[in-house]
Enzyme design. Structure first.
Site, PDB file in Angstrom:
ATOM      1  CD  GLU A  12      -3.082  -1.176   2.054  1.00  0.00           C
ATOM      2  OE1 GLU A  12      -3.087  -0.332   2.965  1.00  0.00           O
ATOM      3  OE2 GLU A  12      -3.989  -2.000   1.884  1.00  0.00           O
ATOM      4  CD  GLU A  72      -3.351  -6.266   3.694  1.00  0.00           C
ATOM      5  OE1 GLU A  72      -2.134  -6.042   3.487  1.00  0.00           O
ATOM      6  OE2 GLU A  72      -4.072  -5.535   4.387  1.00  0.00           O
TER       7      GLU A  72
HETATM    8  C1  GAL Z   1      -4.293  -2.919   5.116  1.00  0.00           C
HETATM    9  C2  GAL Z   1      -2.822  -2.847   5.469  1.00  0.00           C
HETATM   10  C3  GAL Z   1      -2.494  -3.773   6.626  1.00  0.00           C
HETATM   11  C4  GAL Z   1      -3.502  -3.603   7.712  1.00  0.00           C
HETATM   12  C5  GAL Z   1      -4.868  -3.890   7.174  1.00  0.00           C
HETATM   13  C6  GAL Z   1      -5.975  -3.854   8.198  1.00  0.00           C
HETATM   14  O1  GAL Z   1      -4.698  -1.832   4.373  1.00  0.00           O
HETATM   15  O2  GAL Z   1      -2.042  -3.219   4.381  1.00  0.00           O
HETATM   16  O3  GAL Z   1      -1.211  -3.499   7.104  1.00  0.00           O
HETATM   17  O4  GAL Z   1      -3.421  -2.297   8.182  1.00  0.00           O
HETATM   18  O5  GAL Z   1      -5.152  -2.913   6.192  1.00  0.00           O
HETATM   19  O6  GAL Z   1      -7.205  -4.064   7.595  1.00  0.00           O
END
Ligand code: GAL
Length: 811
Positions: A427, A503
């Site tokens: 991100e 993710e």
């Molecule tokens: C994402 C991020 C992670 C964590 C996650 C929580 O955007 O990459 O590190 O913060 O959100 O939902």
């Protein structure tokens, strides 16, 4: 140019020097190299002081400890700690470590290094008062050479200053200190360089595979000629093929030697059979072995295909992965191989086959385990580039350090067969910025200069055609963070490109706490985006029905259904496998750890674990929930996850409540049942034959404690662990689902309590303690072995309950 005569003298002197050294090499260890565990016997002081680096500094009053060590985890939770609840609410600060050691005079001709697995955050290292270097990246492994500053036959002092005082410097719990292992490495003057082999398998088929071994040899003496012999051994230790390069003249300080070895009928590395060969490289001069260097080798072929997804050894394999941060729950950041192994075992048991090292290079031990256990690793480098996410993030160091850090990560990790993807960023705030057109290709060049065998990705929270990182052409795989709504448009947005769910999900659960999905106005299957919590206002808890997610994410079932459906979606890394310290979304203080895990901080699975198990694992699964202790008349949603069966019948106190079958894409079945105390029984059947039966009884009052160690025998190595689950039971042996009894432990024998936990994200009780309250009926005590063989006796007592004790053997 030297005049000819001078040159001749120089060569003669050099030869004499080589000859003088040779018998010495022969006399020393056959292998030519020693790697010593350097974790024991350090002194530690939390706080600053003057002249600590000087050899004459008196550290006698400092605390004695063994590494790995994380001082934050020993601290007290407070919302005022600079890490904030988002960073775990534990203290940071500045600390010093010192270790006094001797090096025998017989090592005089050796080259001696110290290797650090990782120090959080900024480190400075001195040997005998000489400054060796500074590293600002708390997740990187690094080495310093000690040789010129050592007193052979005398006392030496290594001093490490660790500065984690300026915070927040991370979006999650980082830990503080020398939190990974340290080694002392002794080599000869001709030796394989640090991370000095590069093994790849460019041609693999059932008949044979080519294993390319490229070795960097370091010469710390005048020009010399050596033989390099690499042998591949199979998993049984049998030599199967060798390659010898003879009379290689080494003249530069680093020389590269390439060898190709062909393995016939190779056993391929896969997630189900992670078969490892070993490449043993020996550097010899005559009969003298100057060095022996071993590299694990996994022979496998893989591609990511734009239409077919991930293909491993010619077969499609869906990546069923989990993202995890580096902390080990109540053990903090202090790395422990058994604790890592337990986490991986719990995930593997669920059917998980992938790990994303979010968002930094992991402990090297994690990758060794992934090699052995069969995980598809996405090895990630950065959480930010030039723009940070928190005030004191790595962006402060990126410009000066990214090349060095990224190179070190790739060099260290590129031989792991479990590593399949390099992620150059999570991100990245500069996704929408044209700076990405400059930075992303530069990072990709660094990676590809050291490894061309794996694709590069970034984890993008802006996975649209406007994404500048993807536009830059630097990535081989387009990584999506969330945005599952866009998955089915992938080929429209990124024609011809390959997909990875870097993710996903970010669903939220508190183990053991339930709000009926049917009672909510925001009904299943719509995620509760606000408020995240239960409408009854029961404190910082989140329902565990898989009915709550962060607004940017999805419920577990939603994303998995999509990934499952389309071959081109090569897989997913769920946020997260385990709860972690920090980032207590949807709350903040008094919560101090996350709710995202499929498994809680103590390692106890939440219910959704069994949804994945029913989908991903081979074994038969039937899991029903919630517990069966409700107010009379309360209408309860009862869910069942199952597989290997075509129906489930539910009974309450012997009466059938109907047979349910999953329809279409369903991943669970549900009954809505008015509570009546007694026994709930579920039976799964396939073609009318019973597959599994599960029962849940209404529990009575808490009456006794049960202790269940995950291992009854541990090694007397000072590091091994037994994870003891504590259950609060009623008199009939049912877990009491709301039990919160405080349990006091007594331990004696050859072990100690490394930490305690219960998985409650809101508890402020210390992890380093000899007591713990149960949380939804469970608690955990982690027992660490001392170094003497014997036994550990652990006793657990609680007011009004029958106590329990257990014996763990230490061998
Ligand atoms: C994402 C991020 C992670 C964590 C996650 C929580 O955007 O990459 O590190 O913060 O959100 O939902």
């Amino acid at each position: 140019m030297f005049p000819v005569k001078t040159q001749a003298i120089k060569v003669t002197v050099a030869l004499l020097f080589v000859l003088m050294l040779l018998p010495f090499y022969a006399a020393k260890a056959q292998s030519g190299r020693q790697t010593l565990d350097f974790d024991k016997g350090w002194r530690f002081h939390l706080g600053d002081d003057k002249n600590v680096e000087s050899t004459s500094f008196n550290d006698k009053l400092w605390r004695q400890l063994d590494l790995p060590h994380d001082w934050s985890i020993e601290g007290t939770f407070s919302k005022d700690n600079p890490a904030k609840p988002e960073g775990g609410a534990l203290p940071g600060g500045l600390g010093w470590y010192r270790k006094t050691f001797t090096i025998p005079t017989t090592d005089k001709n050796k080259i001696i290094y110290i290797d650090f697995g990782g120090v959080y955050q900024k480190s400075d290292v001195w040997i005998n008062g000489h400054h060796l270097g500074f590293r600002p990246n708390g997740y990187i492994s690094f080495r310093y050479e000690l040789t010129p500053y050592l007193k052979f036959g005398g006392t030496n002092v290594i001093v490490v200053k660790v500065d984690n005082s300026v915070q927040p410097n991370s979006r999650w719990y980082s830990g503080s200190g020398i939190y990974r292992n340290v080694w002392l490495v002794k080599t000869n003057r001709i030796a394989v360089n640090n991370w000095g082999t590069y093994v790849s398998t460019p041609r693999v088929n059932a008949q044979s595979a080519d294993v390319l071994v490229s070795t960097k040899v370091r010469l710390k003496m005048p020009a010399s000629s050596v033989n390099i012999n690499t042998t591949i051994y199979n998993a049984q230790g049998k030599a199967i093929v060798s390659n010898i390069k003879s009379n290689i003249t080494l003249s530069d300080s680093i020389s590269t030697v390439n060898q190709t070895l062909t393995v016939k009928s190779p056993v391929l590395w896969s997630v189900d059979q992670p078969y490892l060969y070993k490449a043993v490289t020996k550097i010899t001069q005559g009969k003298t072995v100057l060095d022996t260097y071993t590299t694990n080798v996994g022979i496998r072929s893989f591609v990511f295909d734009a239409d077919k997804g991930f293909i491993l050894n010619g077969k499609p394999v869906k990546i069923l992965g989990a993202c995890d941060h580096h902390d080990l729950g109540s053990l903090g950041a202090a790395v422990n191989t058994r604790a890592l192994e337990r986490q991986l075992q719990i995930l593997k048991e669920m059917g998980c086959n992938g790990i994303r090292t979010s968002h930094n290079p992991p402990a090297p031990e994690l990758l060794d385990l992934c090699d052995k256990m069969g995980f598809i690793v996405m090895d990630e480098a950065f959480d930010c580039w030039e723009k940070g996410k928190v005030d004191y993030d790595y962006h402060l160091y990126f410009k000066q350090w990214h090349k060095r850090d990224l190179e070190d990560q790739i060099l260290r990790d590129r031989n792991h067969p479990s590593v399949f993807i390099w992620s150059i960023g999570n991100e990245i705030p500069q996704q929408a910025d044209t700076a990405a057109l400059r930075i992303a290709p530069e990072l990709a060049r660094i990676v590809h200069s050291l490894d061309q065998s794996r694709p590069i990705t970034t984890a993008n929270d802006q996975p649209t055609k406007f994404n500048q990182i993807v536009k830059s052409g630097a990535v081989d795989l387009v990584g999506y963070n969330y945005h599952h709504q866009l998955y089915e448009k992938f080929h429209d947005d990124f024609p011809g490109m390959k997909f990875i769910g870097t993710e996903t999900t970010s669903a939220l659960e508190t183990r053991g706490f339930y709000d009926m999905p049917s009672d909510s106005i925001r009904r299943w299957p719509i995620a509760w985006d606000k408020p995240f919590s239960n409408p009854d206002g029961n404190g910082n808890v989140v329902s565990a029905y898989d009915n709550v997610s962060a607004p940017w994410g999805s419920l577990h079932e939603e994303t998995w259904k999509l990934i499952k459906k389309h071959n081109y979606l090569s897989g997913m890394y769920i946020w997260t496998g385990f709860d972690y310290l920090g980032e207590p979304t949807p709350y903040s203080w008094p919560s101090r750890s996350s709710y995202f895990g499929i498994i809680d901080l103590a390692g106890f699975p939440k219910d959704v674990y069994y949804m994945y198990q029913s989908e991903w694992a081979d074994k038969p699964v039937l899991h029903i929930f919630p517990h069966w202790n409700w107010k009379p008349g309360k209408v309860v949603d009862i869910w069942a996850y199952y597989n290997h069966a075509d129906e489930v019948e539910l009974f309450l106190n012997g009466k059938s409540l109907s047979v349910k079958k999953k329809q279409g894409e369903d991943l669970h079945v549900m009954w809505r049942v008015p509570f009546e105390a007694g026994t709930l029984k579920a039976v799964s059947r396939l073609n009318g034959k019973v597959v599994l039966t599960r029962t849940i009884n209404t529990a009575g009052k808490a009456a006794k404690i049960e202790l269940i160690p995950d291992r009854n025998n541990i090694k007397a190595d000072g590091k091994d662990l037994s994870f003891v689950t504590i259950k609060i039971l009623d008199k009939d042996g049912n877990v009491v689902p709301d039990a919160e009894n405080r349990v006091n432990f007594k331990i004696n024998g050859q072990g100690f309590i490394a930490s305690v936990d219960n998985g409650d994200p809101v508890s402020h009780d210390p992890f380093k303690a000899s007591y713990r309250k149960a949380f939804h009926g469970l608690a955990l005590a982690i027992i660490q072995a001392k170094e003497k063989a014997g036994a550990v006796n652990l006793t657990a007592e609680s007011e009004g309950l029958q106590g329990a004790s257990v014996v763990i053997k230490v061998k």
